[in-house]
Design a protein around this motif. Structure first.
Motif, mmCIF file in Angstrom:
data_model
loop_
_atom_site.group_PDB
_atom_site.id
_atom_site.type_symbol
_atom_site.label_atom_id
_atom_site.label_comp_id
_atom_site.label_asym_id
_atom_site.label_seq_id
_atom_site.Cartn_x
_atom_site.Cartn_y
_atom_site.Cartn_z
ATOM 1 N N ALA A 275 23.621 39.021 -47.571
ATOM 2 C CA ALA A 275 21.773 39.126 -47.574
ATOM 3 C C ALA A 275 21.964 38.160 -49.098
ATOM 4 C CB ALA A 275 21.844 41.015 -48.218
ATOM 5 N N ILE A 276 22.570 37.938 -49.711
ATOM 6 C CA ILE A 276 21.822 37.227 -51.014
ATOM 7 C C ILE A 276 21.801 36.083 -49.650
ATOM 8 C CG2 ILE A 276 22.446 36.097 -52.660
ATOM 9 C CD1 ILE A 276 24.134 38.628 -53.377
ATOM 10 N N ASP B 133 21.348 34.600 -46.767
ATOM 11 C CA ASP B 133 20.723 34.742 -45.864
ATOM 12 C C ASP B 133 18.529 35.453 -46.495
ATOM 13 O OD1 ASP B 133 22.191 34.325 -43.970
ATOM 14 O OD2 ASP B 133 21.987 36.668 -43.407
ATOM 15 N N SER B 134 18.906 34.883 -48.020
ATOM 16 C CA SER B 134 17.389 35.951 -49.108
ATOM 17 C C SER B 134 17.195 34.300 -48.933
ATOM 18 C CB SER B 134 18.153 35.723 -49.969
ATOM 19 O OG SER B 134 18.085 35.087 -50.679
ATOM 20 N N ASP B 135 15.565 34.552 -48.700
ATOM 21 C CA ASP B 135 14.550 33.083 -48.966
ATOM 22 C C ASP B 135 14.236 32.630 -49.716
ATOM 23 O OD1 ASP B 135 12.814 35.017 -47.155
ATOM 24 O OD2 ASP B 135 11.627 35.968 -48.071
ATOM 25 N N ASP B 136 14.926 33.153 -50.829
ATOM 26 C CA ASP B 136 15.507 31.749 -52.568
ATOM 27 C C ASP B 136 16.064 30.621 -52.300
ATOM 28 O OD1 ASP B 136 13.481 32.776 -53.794
ATOM 29 O OD2 ASP B 136 15.049 34.106 -54.430
#
Length: 90
Positions: A19-20, A22-25
């Motif tokens: 999830a991290i 793949d995050s936008d950031d």
């Protein structure tokens, strides 16, 4: 360009790390460094072992890793377990 294959262990469940990752950031950080993520997955035999494959300008993925180790560690990546193999098309 080079393709890098990374293997490493996690201190958190794969879904939490992914999830991290793949995050936008993180996607934006990769794009700004010219890094294209080709694959990321968890071992079928070991739920704590990850493989990630990137394509980027030579040295770009390793530089991003070196410059951001504490953030990467905070996502659950066990830095000391990291093995990187780099390949080029010549």
């Amino acid at each position: 360009m080079e393709t890098t294959v990374w293997t490493f262990d996690l201190s958190v469940p794969f879904a939490e790390w992914a999830a991290i990752y793949d995050s936008d950031d993180v996607v934006k950080m990769h794009a700004e460094a010219g890094i294209k993520s080709l694959f990321r997955g968890v071992s079928k035999d070991n739920p704590s072992k990850v493989c990630a494959v990137h394509q980027a300008p030579v040295g770009a993925a390793q530089k991003l890793f070196e410059d951001n180790k504490e953030m990467i560690r905070g996502a659950g990546h066990i830095i000391e377990s990291t093995v990187i193999h780099a390949y080029s098309e010549q």
